[in-house]
Design a protein around this motif. Sequence first.
Motif, PDB file in Angstrom:
ATOM      1  N   GLU A  64       0.810  -1.215   0.000  1.00 17.39           N
ATOM      2  CA  GLU A  64       0.000   0.000   0.000  1.00 17.39           C
ATOM      3  C   GLU A  64       0.847   1.270   0.000  1.00 17.39           C
ATOM      4  O   GLU A  64       0.310   2.373   0.095  1.00 17.39           O
ATOM      5  N   VAL A  65       2.163   1.129  -0.123  1.00 13.84           N
ATOM      6  CA  VAL A  65       3.084   2.257   0.010  1.00 13.84           C
ATOM      7  C   VAL A  65       3.702   2.578  -1.354  1.00 13.84           C
ATOM      8  O   VAL A  65       4.067   1.663  -2.096  1.00 13.84           O
ATOM      9  N   PRO A  66       3.825   3.852  -1.718  1.00 12.15           N
ATOM     10  CA  PRO A  66       4.452   4.217  -2.990  1.00 12.15           C
ATOM     11  C   PRO A  66       5.841   3.608  -3.146  1.00 12.15           C
ATOM     12  O   PRO A  66       6.613   3.556  -2.184  1.00 12.15           O
ATOM     13  N   ALA A  67       6.145   3.168  -4.372  1.00 10.65           N
ATOM     14  CA  ALA A  67       7.394   2.465  -4.637  1.00 10.65           C
ATOM     15  C   ALA A  67       8.405   3.300  -5.412  1.00 10.65           C
ATOM     16  O   ALA A  67       9.564   2.900  -5.535  1.00 10.65           O
ATOM     17  N   ASP A  68       7.990   4.443  -5.962  1.00 17.21           N
ATOM     18  CA  ASP A  68       8.921   5.286  -6.703  1.00 17.21           C
ATOM     19  C   ASP A  68       8.397   6.719  -6.729  1.00 17.21           C
ATOM     20  O   ASP A  68       7.342   7.020  -6.146  1.00 17.21           O
ATOM     21  N   ARG A  69       9.119   7.616  -7.419  1.00 20.84           N
ATOM     22  CA  ARG A  69       8.746   9.031  -7.412  1.00 20.84           C
ATOM     23  C   ARG A  69       7.368   9.261  -8.025  1.00 20.84           C
ATOM     24  O   ARG A  69       6.599  10.096  -7.545  1.00 20.84           O
ATOM     25  N   ALA A  70       7.067   8.547  -9.096  1.00 25.68           N
ATOM     26  CA  ALA A  70       5.773   8.736  -9.750  1.00 25.68           C
ATOM     27  C   ALA A  70       4.624   8.339  -8.825  1.00 25.68           C
ATOM     28  O   ALA A  70       3.621   9.061  -8.715  1.00 25.68           O
ATOM     29  N   GLU A  71       4.755   7.214  -8.143  1.00 23.71           N
ATOM     30  CA  GLU A  71       3.702   6.775  -7.227  1.00 23.71           C
ATOM     31  C   GLU A  71       3.604   7.710  -6.018  1.00 23.71           C
ATOM     32  O   GLU A  71       2.496   7.962  -5.512  1.00 23.71           O
ATOM     33  N   LEU A  72       4.740   8.225  -5.570  1.00 23.50           N
ATOM     34  CA  LEU A  72       4.720   9.148  -4.435  1.00 23.50           C
ATOM     35  C   LEU A  72       4.014  10.455  -4.825  1.00 23.50           C
ATOM     36  O   LEU A  72       3.194  10.987  -4.062  1.00 23.50           O
ATOM     37  N   ALA A  73       4.311  10.976  -6.010  1.00 20.67           N
ATOM     38  CA  ALA A  73       3.642  12.195  -6.468  1.00 20.67           C
ATOM     39  C   ALA A  73       2.144  11.966  -6.627  1.00 20.67           C
ATOM     40  O   ALA A  73       1.331  12.832  -6.269  1.00 20.67           O
ATOM     41  N   ALA A  74       1.764  10.810  -7.147  1.00 24.21           N
ATOM     42  CA  ALA A  74       0.341  10.498  -7.308  1.00 24.21           C
ATOM     43  C   ALA A  74      -0.352  10.414  -5.959  1.00 24.21           C
ATOM     44  O   ALA A  74      -1.512  10.837  -5.813  1.00 24.21           O
ATOM     45  N   TYR A  75       0.333   9.877  -4.961  1.00 24.61           N
ATOM     46  CA  TYR A  75      -0.252   9.805  -3.618  1.00 24.61           C
ATOM     47  C   TYR A  75      -0.560  11.203  -3.095  1.00 24.61           C
ATOM     48  O   TYR A  75      -1.661  11.448  -2.564  1.00 24.61           O
ATOM     49  N   PHE A  76       0.377  12.138  -3.214  1.00 23.39           N
ATOM     50  CA  PHE A  76       0.141  13.481  -2.703  1.00 23.39           C
ATOM     51  C   PHE A  76      -0.993  14.176  -3.452  1.00 23.39           C
ATOM     52  O   PHE A  76      -1.751  14.955  -2.850  1.00 23.39           O
ATOM     53  N   GLU A  77      -1.126  13.912  -4.723  1.00 21.62           N
ATOM     54  CA  GLU A  77      -2.252  14.472  -5.470  1.00 21.62           C
ATOM     55  C   GLU A  77      -3.581  13.961  -4.904  1.00 21.62           C
ATOM     56  O   GLU A  77      -4.543  14.722  -4.778  1.00 21.62           O
ATOM     57  N   ARG A  78      -3.627  12.689  -4.558  1.00 21.67           N
ATOM     58  CA  ARG A  78      -4.869  12.108  -4.025  1.00 21.67           C
ATOM     59  C   ARG A  78      -5.216  12.672  -2.656  1.00 21.67           C
ATOM     60  O   ARG A  78      -6.389  12.873  -2.330  1.00 21.67           O
ATOM     61  N   VAL A  79      -4.208  12.910  -1.827  1.00 20.16           N
ATOM     62  CA  VAL A  79      -4.474  13.269  -0.430  1.00 20.16           C
ATOM     63  C   VAL A  79      -4.647  14.771  -0.234  1.00 20.16           C
ATOM     64  O   VAL A  79      -5.157  15.204   0.813  1.00 20.16           O
ATOM     65  N   ARG A  80      -4.271  15.569  -1.196  1.00 26.26           N
ATOM     66  CA  ARG A  80      -4.321  17.024  -1.021  1.00 26.26           C
ATOM     67  C   ARG A  80      -5.687  17.558  -0.576  1.00 26.26           C
ATOM     68  O   ARG A  80      -5.750  18.468   0.260  1.00 26.26           O
ATOM     69  N   PRO A  81      -6.811  17.037  -1.078  1.00 26.36           N
ATOM     70  CA  PRO A  81      -8.107  17.568  -0.619  1.00 26.36           C
ATOM     71  C   PRO A  81      -8.359  17.383   0.879  1.00 26.36           C
ATOM     72  O   PRO A  81      -9.216  18.068   1.444  1.00 26.36           O
ATOM     73  N   GLU A  82      -7.631  16.477   1.530  1.00 21.57           N
ATOM     74  CA  GLU A  82      -7.828  16.230   2.957  1.00 21.57           C
ATOM     75  C   GLU A  82      -7.023  17.191   3.833  1.00 21.57           C
ATOM     76  O   GLU A  82      -7.215  17.225   5.053  1.00 21.57           O
ATOM     77  N   LEU A  83      -6.140  17.967   3.240  1.00 23.45           N
ATOM     78  CA  LEU A  83      -5.205  18.776   4.012  1.00 23.45           C
ATOM     79  C   LEU A  83      -5.805  20.137   4.369  1.00 23.45           C
ATOM     80  O   LEU A  83      -6.589  20.709   3.609  1.00 23.45           O
ATOM     81  N   ALA A  84      -5.400  20.637   5.529  1.00 18.45           N
ATOM     82  CA  ALA A  84      -5.849  21.951   5.985  1.00 18.45           C
ATOM     83  C   ALA A  84      -4.910  22.431   7.085  1.00 18.45           C
ATOM     84  O   ALA A  84      -4.308  21.623   7.808  1.00 18.45           O
ATOM     85  N   ALA A  85      -4.811  23.750   7.199  1.00 20.13           N
ATOM     86  CA  ALA A  85      -3.997  24.334   8.268  1.00 20.13           C
ATOM     87  C   ALA A  85      -4.917  24.774   9.388  1.00 20.13           C
ATOM     88  O   ALA A  85      -5.288  25.950   9.497  1.00 20.13           O
ATOM     89  N   GLY A  86      -5.314  23.826  10.225  1.00 25.19           N
ATOM     90  CA  GLY A  86      -6.194  24.118  11.341  1.00 25.19           C
ATOM     91  C   GLY A  86      -5.440  24.654  12.545  1.00 25.19           C
ATOM     92  O   GLY A  86      -4.236  24.925  12.479  1.00 25.19           O
ATOM     93  N   PRO A  87      -6.124  24.790  13.679  1.00 25.61           N
ATOM     94  CA  PRO A  87      -5.482  25.338  14.884  1.00 25.61           C
ATOM     95  C   PRO A  87      -4.263  24.538  15.345  1.00 25.61           C
ATOM     96  O   PRO A  87      -3.291  25.123  15.823  1.00 25.61           O
ATOM     97  N   GLU A  88      -4.321  23.218  15.198  1.00 26.44           N
ATOM     98  CA  GLU A  88      -3.185  22.412  15.670  1.00 26.44           C
ATOM     99  C   GLU A  88      -1.987  22.563  14.740  1.00 26.44           C
ATOM    100  O   GLU A  88      -0.835  22.572  15.187  1.00 26.44           O
ATOM    101  N   ALA A  89      -2.235  22.706  13.450  1.00 22.46           N
ATOM    102  CA  ALA A  89      -1.139  23.004  12.524  1.00 22.46           C
ATOM    103  C   ALA A  89      -0.541  24.367  12.838  1.00 22.46           C
ATOM    104  O   ALA A  89       0.680  24.561  12.764  1.00 22.46           O
ATOM    105  N   ALA A  90      -1.385  25.316  13.204  1.00 21.40           N
ATOM    106  CA  ALA A  90      -0.896  26.641  13.582  1.00 21.40           C
ATOM    107  C   ALA A  90      -0.008  26.565  14.816  1.00 21.40           C
ATOM    108  O   ALA A  90       0.992  27.294  14.929  1.00 21.40           O
ATOM    109  N   ASP A  91      -0.360  25.687  15.757  1.00 23.53           N
ATOM    110  CA  ASP A  91       0.478  25.504  16.945  1.00 23.53           C
ATOM    111  C   ASP A  91       1.850  24.960  16.569  1.00 23.53           C
ATOM    112  O   ASP A  91       2.878  25.394  17.110  1.00 23.53           O
ATOM    113  N   VAL A  92       1.873  23.982  15.666  1.00 22.99           N
ATOM    114  CA  VAL A  92       3.152  23.419  15.215  1.00 22.99           C
ATOM    115  C   VAL A  92       3.976  24.497  14.524  1.00 22.99           C
ATOM    116  O   VAL A  92       5.185  24.642  14.759  1.00 22.99           O
TER     117      VAL A  92
END
Length: 297
Positions: free
Chosen positions: A158-186
């Motif tokens: 289930e883990v990316p095996a090369d640069r292309a798969e890693l880039a595709a993973y980040f494209e898929r997960v981007r809609p889930e990302l946000a800079a909420g209060p806890e990210a602001a704390d970090v």
Amino acid sequence: MQDGDPGLFGPASVTWQMHADPMMWVAGVRALYLQALHPRAVGGVMQNSDFRRDAWGRLIRTARFVATTTYGTAEAAREAGARVRAIHGALTATDPATGAVYGVDEPALLLWVHCAEVESYLHVVRRSGFPLTDGQADRYIAEQRTAGAPLVGLDPREVPADRAELAAYFERVRPELAAGPEAADVDAFLRCPPVPAALLAARTALWRPLAGLAYAALPPYARELYARPAPPPDVVTRRLRTAGAVLRRIPGRLRWRLPPKHILRAMERLGPGARPSPYTLQGRVAILDGPGEGTGG
């Protein structure tokens, strides 16, 4: 080379050579910035630890884990992985958006943390001047997939095996990302961590430039979420290469004497031929490609 346990990766791996680079510290801070943009992942950290008071301890523990799993014996690496899995398996967090309780060892969260680390390590070290071919970069990702991912409880399939798969993973997960209060704390901690009065000057002179460089090296979408500006890409690249050149002038024997000294112990175990060096990888490229065709110089 002496007869010893090479661990999970061994001196022939890209991981062995790359993880000894001093720019890994900048890469590790970039990984924290990136990881904090996944609300459920950062929620699992903030709700189960005193990050604000023990952030330094968390950074050091992460560095020790990476050092142990890279340069320790196979047994030491597996024991470190087992400890991490046991800790994660006992923890839960509450999703602030839905109120749902979830385990911090959910595969999707472990995968995010893994990919954010691997991508950050590879991006910063390469961009700062560490000589890696595209093929070696793919090898690094594959090594982390097959040897590193299982340590934290991930199924390598289930883990990316090369640069292309890693880039595709980040494209898929981007809609889930946000800079909420806890990210602001970090972000607030990384920009200005609390230190004793005696270290205030060091924080200004050393830490702030390092953390600023790590932030500037984030992908554009991550900086947009944090809503803080950064220098143009060419300026960031120039600063990364300058930092890399300066840090790499410090002899490895001096850098590696700092705790936890895993690299020195690995060399004692395996012999001087186990000494990490980017030139080892360059030599392998030249041998594989033939005279006059090596991309490593």
